[in-house]
Design a protein around this motif. Sequence first.
Motif, mmCIF file in Angstrom:
data_model
loop_
_atom_site.group_PDB
_atom_site.id
_atom_site.type_symbol
_atom_site.label_atom_id
_atom_site.label_comp_id
_atom_site.label_asym_id
_atom_site.label_seq_id
_atom_site.Cartn_x
_atom_site.Cartn_y
_atom_site.Cartn_z
ATOM 1 N N UNK A 182 27.940 -19.334 -24.897
ATOM 2 C CA UNK A 182 26.669 -19.436 -25.767
ATOM 3 C C UNK A 182 25.401 -19.621 -24.842
ATOM 4 N N UNK A 183 24.612 -18.692 -25.486
ATOM 5 C CA UNK A 183 23.131 -18.992 -24.990
ATOM 6 C C UNK A 183 22.826 -19.006 -23.365
ATOM 7 N N UNK A 184 23.604 -17.950 -22.714
ATOM 8 C CA UNK A 184 23.480 -17.853 -21.361
ATOM 9 C C UNK A 184 22.954 -16.428 -21.158
ATOM 10 N N UNK A 185 21.763 -16.293 -20.211
ATOM 11 C CA UNK A 185 21.359 -14.843 -19.912
ATOM 12 C C UNK A 185 21.477 -14.914 -18.502
ATOM 13 N N UNK A 186 22.043 -13.692 -17.945
ATOM 14 C CA UNK A 186 22.123 -13.361 -16.750
ATOM 15 C C UNK A 186 21.456 -12.332 -16.329
ATOM 16 N N UNK A 187 21.186 -11.961 -15.092
ATOM 17 C CA UNK A 187 20.753 -10.734 -14.411
ATOM 18 C C UNK A 187 20.690 -10.876 -12.892
ATOM 19 N N UNK A 188 20.840 -9.637 -12.174
ATOM 20 C CA UNK A 188 20.871 -9.505 -10.900
ATOM 21 C C UNK A 188 19.692 -9.480 -10.299
ATOM 22 N N UNK A 189 19.083 -9.957 -9.235
ATOM 23 C CA UNK A 189 17.825 -9.850 -8.714
ATOM 24 C C UNK A 189 18.081 -9.580 -7.347
ATOM 25 N N UNK A 190 17.545 -8.255 -6.959
ATOM 26 C CA UNK A 190 17.550 -7.775 -5.683
ATOM 27 C C UNK A 190 16.473 -7.845 -4.854
ATOM 28 N N UNK A 191 16.450 -8.387 -3.403
ATOM 29 C CA UNK A 191 15.252 -8.095 -2.743
ATOM 30 C C UNK A 191 15.008 -7.010 -1.953
ATOM 31 N N UNK A 192 16.073 -6.280 -1.722
ATOM 32 C CA UNK A 192 16.269 -5.088 -1.071
ATOM 33 C C UNK A 192 14.984 -4.198 -1.072
ATOM 34 N N UNK A 193 14.338 -4.006 -0.141
ATOM 35 C CA UNK A 193 13.315 -3.049 0.032
ATOM 36 C C UNK A 193 11.960 -3.749 -0.079
ATOM 37 N N UNK A 194 11.817 -4.902 -0.271
ATOM 38 C CA UNK A 194 10.571 -5.669 -0.232
ATOM 39 C C UNK A 194 10.520 -6.819 0.950
ATOM 40 N N UNK A 195 9.109 -7.417 0.825
ATOM 41 C CA UNK A 195 9.092 -8.125 1.853
ATOM 42 C C UNK A 195 9.753 -9.488 1.681
ATOM 43 N N UNK A 196 10.372 -9.564 0.835
ATOM 44 C CA UNK A 196 11.271 -10.880 0.502
ATOM 45 C C UNK A 196 12.735 -10.715 1.180
ATOM 46 N N UNK A 197 12.985 -9.602 1.478
ATOM 47 C CA UNK A 197 14.484 -9.391 1.973
ATOM 48 C C UNK A 197 14.799 -9.852 3.521
ATOM 49 N N UNK A 198 13.689 -10.303 4.138
ATOM 50 C CA UNK A 198 13.903 -10.769 5.303
ATOM 51 C C UNK A 198 14.757 -12.130 5.186
ATOM 52 N N UNK A 199 15.630 -12.436 6.241
ATOM 53 C CA UNK A 199 16.510 -13.417 6.189
ATOM 54 C C UNK A 199 15.605 -14.806 6.081
ATOM 55 N N UNK A 200 14.544 -15.028 6.669
ATOM 56 C CA UNK A 200 13.758 -16.178 6.695
ATOM 57 C C UNK A 200 13.274 -16.536 5.126
ATOM 58 N N UNK A 201 12.757 -15.472 4.418
ATOM 59 C CA UNK A 201 12.053 -15.578 3.115
ATOM 60 C C UNK A 201 12.965 -15.384 2.029
ATOM 61 N N UNK A 202 14.019 -14.771 2.046
ATOM 62 C CA UNK A 202 15.007 -14.519 0.880
ATOM 63 C C UNK A 202 15.380 -15.770 0.083
ATOM 64 N N UNK A 203 15.856 -16.629 0.718
ATOM 65 C CA UNK A 203 16.137 -18.118 0.276
ATOM 66 C C UNK A 203 15.016 -18.958 -0.331
ATOM 67 N N UNK A 204 13.793 -18.528 0.129
ATOM 68 C CA UNK A 204 12.625 -19.403 -0.495
ATOM 69 C C UNK A 204 12.396 -18.537 -1.675
ATOM 70 N N UNK A 205 12.203 -17.421 -1.560
ATOM 71 C CA UNK A 205 11.939 -16.643 -2.685
ATOM 72 C C UNK A 205 12.971 -16.912 -3.844
ATOM 73 N N UNK A 206 14.258 -16.974 -3.777
ATOM 74 C CA UNK A 206 15.196 -17.279 -4.718
ATOM 75 C C UNK A 206 14.819 -18.681 -5.128
ATOM 76 N N UNK A 207 14.682 -19.411 -4.299
ATOM 77 C CA UNK A 207 14.532 -20.969 -5.013
ATOM 78 C C UNK A 207 13.289 -21.046 -5.795
ATOM 79 N N UNK A 208 12.049 -20.236 -5.448
ATOM 80 C CA UNK A 208 11.005 -20.213 -6.260
ATOM 81 C C UNK A 208 11.155 -19.662 -7.378
ATOM 82 N N UNK A 209 12.042 -18.482 -7.600
ATOM 83 C CA UNK A 209 12.303 -17.792 -8.930
ATOM 84 C C UNK A 209 12.974 -18.693 -9.645
ATOM 85 N N UNK A 210 13.767 -19.535 -9.148
ATOM 86 C CA UNK A 210 14.764 -20.482 -10.248
ATOM 87 C C UNK A 210 13.970 -21.527 -10.490
#
Length: 631
Positions: free
Chosen positions: A272-300
């Motif tokens: 109940x009351x759970x929303x889900x969504x797939x977030x993909x960084x492919x093709x953006x500047x956020x896809x680089x291994x060094x930036x990816x985890x930082x982007x996901x943490x900021x989004x959360x």
Amino acid sequence: MPEGFKFAPFWATRAEVWAPLVLSDKSADRSAQSLRIFARLKDGVTLQQARSDMEGITNRLEKQFPGTNRDVAVVPLQQKAVGDVRPALLVLLGSVAFVLLIGCANVAHMLLARSAAREKEIALRAAIGASSRRLVRQLLTESVVLALLGCLGGLLLAVWGIRMVVAASPPDLPGIEAISMDWRVLAFALGASILTGLFFGLAPAIQGSSLNLNQTLKESGRGATSGMRRRSFRSMLVMSEFAMAAVLLAGAGLMIQSFIKVERIDPGFDSQHILSAIISTAGTREEAPGRRSVFFQQALERVAALPGVRSVSAINHLPLDGDEWDFHFAAGGRPLPRPIEAPHAIFRTIMPGYFQTMGIPLLRGRDVTGSDNTGSPPVVIVNEKLARQYWPGGDAVGQRLALYDNGHPAWYSIVGVAANSKQQDWTGLPQPEMYFPYLQTKMYLESSSGWAKYITLVVRTGTDPAQLAPAVRRTVWELDKGVAISKMESMNDVIAGSLARPHLYVLLLSAFGAIALLLAAIGIYGVMSRYVASRTHEIGVHIALGAEPRAVLRLITRHGMTLAGIGIVAGVIAGFGLTRFMTGILYEVQPSDPLTFLTTSLALIAVAFVACYIPARRAAKVDPMVALRYE
């Protein structure tokens, strides 16, 4: 591949893009098994020969690379693609056949009644020179014309019905996109209608053309309307209708019971009351291994600050949403197995707060925290199934677990035990699971592969998740507008998708059962109406001699209920045998469930009583003076 080609549903992919497979150095890990191989057999080569050849290949590779090869399962693609739906489709096909037979039985005894009512007309035609062949041809032509008119009406209904079935069907049902009204369907419907009209119109036509002209023309209608043989044939048809209706209703009842139990299954989390969504960084500047985890943490962090959000986390693959990975592992305190022989468990990588957000209870230990990163000792949380399987009493906290990395074990400390939850199979038993902190999972943090560039966001809200969806999407895009957000849906929608297939089976089988019940009711009503009409003169004599209307009512009703009762008993006996074919599609319901058969029988008895009572009540109100003059 032909236009419109789709992968079979067991790959749980909706990909519509084909790309060359580039094998990297990572592919040198011979214990990895992530590829599916397809082979088209040469002409004349059997499946058993292919299996023997593959066995020889894997044996040679096992000798060359010990511990990394084992027998490869060689199975037909059709079996792999549709094997799990085949039993249900066969049950539905049998149901369609039963409905068709019940309808044909109705057609047969209605045509018999029609020919009986036309005995004098047919006798007159024969008396003025019509041959038996001419009479049979005329009656068959009328029967076929009626069948074709029925076919036309059925096709119009089918166009609407097909749209409903396709709309109610799950998207992963094999071949669902191919269901349409094409020339093959039209040819089958037309052929079935013509054969039905010919076959079930033949007996009435022959009976109608073989009358005793002298007797028929001399006697009144009451003497010629219905002989003993004809009444017996119609009685047999009614009994067969009720027998087949009993089988169909029993099958529908079993499916309904099964579906109710399936819906009551505890998924192991609070949907109940759970929303889900797939977030993909492919093709953006956020896809680089060094930036990816930082982007996901900021989004959360930003989503967590939205009004109406209670908690937020993320996971690589959402439960019940079509994908899961399993990895070979080794349990601490046991002999280290070879990589290919090691047990396997479902692999999950999660962000902090996942268990709280999903409502999955932690039975022992702690949750993943933000401090579980590459700078801290590697940890893992296991589910209760895995813990009880490898450690006494399920007390796995403090134990160690190893994943195989390129054939070598990498050890993790178990810091928590989570309750079991449903994964891919809603009705299956719990499977061993491992939850690794995303911020410690090097294969995600360092890989440039496409699978490492996305994560599934899970948000627990205080209101309707759909109302919060635009704000979540807008908040993520504030960080990077190029990030792809897909499959934004509530967890209840995900569960509904998992239940779509059994729901469709219940819907169709219940519809067939309802149609069968209606046809059986029409059948016995028609027979009893004809029975009353044929005995109107006799009933009038009884009433004129002092018979009570109540006695007439009982007489007629008893006759109809006897026919229905024999058919129901025969159907229940047949049902005990035929419903065993439903074993594979039932959940916690026995095919011979006595309550279902009892309920089905009572429903049929009630319908039969109503269908018998109406003509019987009409017979009890017959005016003796009118009945004595009845022809």
